[in-house]
Motif scaffolding. Structure first.
Motif, mmCIF file in Angstrom:
data_model
loop_
_atom_site.group_PDB
_atom_site.id
_atom_site.type_symbol
_atom_site.label_atom_id
_atom_site.label_comp_id
_atom_site.label_asym_id
_atom_site.label_seq_id
_atom_site.Cartn_x
_atom_site.Cartn_y
_atom_site.Cartn_z
ATOM 1 N N ASP A 46 2.690 1.137 -11.080
ATOM 2 C CA ASP A 46 3.149 1.777 -9.836
ATOM 3 C C ASP A 46 4.519 1.278 -9.395
ATOM 4 O OD1 ASP A 46 0.868 3.392 -9.438
ATOM 5 O OD2 ASP A 46 -0.235 1.684 -8.599
ATOM 6 N N ASP B 193 0.857 -1.192 0.000
ATOM 7 C CA ASP B 193 0.000 0.000 0.000
ATOM 8 C C ASP B 193 0.889 1.237 0.000
ATOM 9 O OD1 ASP B 193 -1.780 2.084 0.436
ATOM 10 O OD2 ASP B 193 -3.052 0.905 1.775
ATOM 11 N N LYS C 97 7.077 3.926 -8.401
ATOM 12 C CA LYS C 97 6.766 4.471 -7.075
ATOM 13 C C LYS C 97 7.214 3.500 -5.980
ATOM 14 C CE LYS C 97 2.720 7.185 -8.493
ATOM 15 N NZ LYS C 97 1.237 7.339 -8.349
ATOM 16 N N GLN D 194 0.220 4.255 -0.408
ATOM 17 C CA GLN D 194 -0.373 5.437 0.210
ATOM 18 C C GLN D 194 -0.174 5.433 1.724
ATOM 19 O OE1 GLN D 194 -1.609 7.845 -1.808
ATOM 20 N NE2 GLN D 194 -1.006 6.447 -3.460
ATOM 21 N N LYS D 195 -0.096 4.243 2.312
ATOM 22 C CA LYS D 195 -0.085 4.161 3.771
ATOM 23 C C LYS D 195 1.212 3.631 4.357
ATOM 24 C CE LYS D 195 -5.102 3.409 4.065
ATOM 25 N NZ LYS D 195 -6.175 2.479 4.527
#
Length: 316
Positions: free
Chosen positions: A185, A143, A188, A145-146
């Motif tokens: 992704d 994840d 990233k 984002q977290k």
């Protein structure tokens, strides 16, 4: 290294779990790998000079014969690397196991504190209090984002664990059901790994790549910096052979439903690997890598990058 897949039982419920929905849907696989099967496998491939075997699942602490399995490995002069979440109570007899004997070590898959209930975290703490000196952390990026790596470093310092973190990327499984990092992704994810390595180095901790990483996730400058930080980096498939109930073999769990063979039909580990490679090629084709540019990639031609995990081909 080969892995013995002991049981599919697990209470942890990780969102990225490779086994999610898969074994429950497989009606041709028994619940556990028997002790007789473990001994048969080690005897059959006894001439292979196997020094180390992973014990995994599911959750090995829910395997009813874990200590007996370790003893069988010891008789074959094989070191046991146990992959666990350590959120279950220690198996009977493990509380008294000799930490200094050198027969076992642990790779502990962890999440931040919010992912544990009180009972699970108490079990984890009890485990670390006993086995901290032979336990290294494993973390799966799932994840972007977290995810925040600081809890990993805090955990290592607090419990005095091995100062290296085995880092993987959440990968897809055939027929879905788990959370994973999508190919778009990956850069990233590469940036996140670099961030982890920078922060880890400040606390005298190193990061190691598990399988699934691709060279094109990183710039040349990033790869140079990771090398300088002491990170163990690599872009070839590091998947071990998994040997499960019925002595069925597969090459990493995301491909469990696509490429299984009978381990005992091979005379050597190398022959078993070839049998699995042939099985996967029949199912997935021989297209190089998982990206169009993999076909002409110099790093892939020089066997410096695998071109990503084959699991992406199973969901194409």
């Amino acid at each position: 290294m080969a892995n013995l897949y002991l049981t599919h039982k697990c209470r942890r419920g990780c969102p990225f779990c490779f086994a999610r929905k898969v074994l429950k849907a497989a009606d041709d696989v028994n619940e556990v790998l028997t002790l007789e099967e473990i001994d048969t496998f080690l005897t059959h491939f006894g001439g292979e000079n196997i020094k180390q075997i992973g014990l995994l699942g599911g959750e090995p602490f829910q395997y009813p014969h874990l200590l007996e399995a370790i003893e069988i490995l010891k008789r074959h002069h094989v070191h046991a690397k146990i992959f666990t979440s350590a959120t279950d109570p220690l198996p009977p007899g493990m509380e008294d196991y000799c930490v200094e004997c050198g027969d076992i070590n642990f790779i502990v898959n962890v999440g931040d504190r919010s992912t544990y209930n009180e009972r699970q975290f108490a079990n984890l703490e009890n485990f670390f209090n006993k086995f901290h000196s032979i336990s290294a952390l494993s973390y799966t990026i799932f994840d972007l984002q977290k995810d925040n790596p600081e809890f990993l470093f805090d955990m290592i310092d607090h419990y005095q664990l091995v100062r290296n973190i085995r880092t993987g990327i959440a990968l897809p499984i055939y027929k879905g059901g788990n959370q994973y990092i999508h190919l778009e992704d990956y850069k990233k994810a590469g940036e996140y790994f670099c961030l982890c390595a920078e922060r880890a180095a400040k606390r005298h901790i190193t990061m190691s790549m598990d399988c699934g990483f691709q060279a094109c996730m990183f710039s040349d400058e990033q790869i140079g910096r990771l090398t300088r930080l002491g990170s163990d980096i690599g872009f070839m498939c590091g998947a071990a052979l998994d040997i499960g109930p019925g002595l069925q073999a597969w090459n990493c769990f995301p491909l469990f439903q696509l490429g299984r063979v009978n381990a005992m039909e091979a005379k050597t580990i190398k022959e078993l690997e070839k049998n699995l490679a042939h099985k996967l090629e029949e199912t997935l084709g021989d297209k190089p890598g998982v990206l169009p540019e993999c076909a002409n990639c110099d790093l892939r031609h020089r066997a410096l990058c695998e071109g990503g995990c084959k699991s992406f081909k199973s969901i194409a």
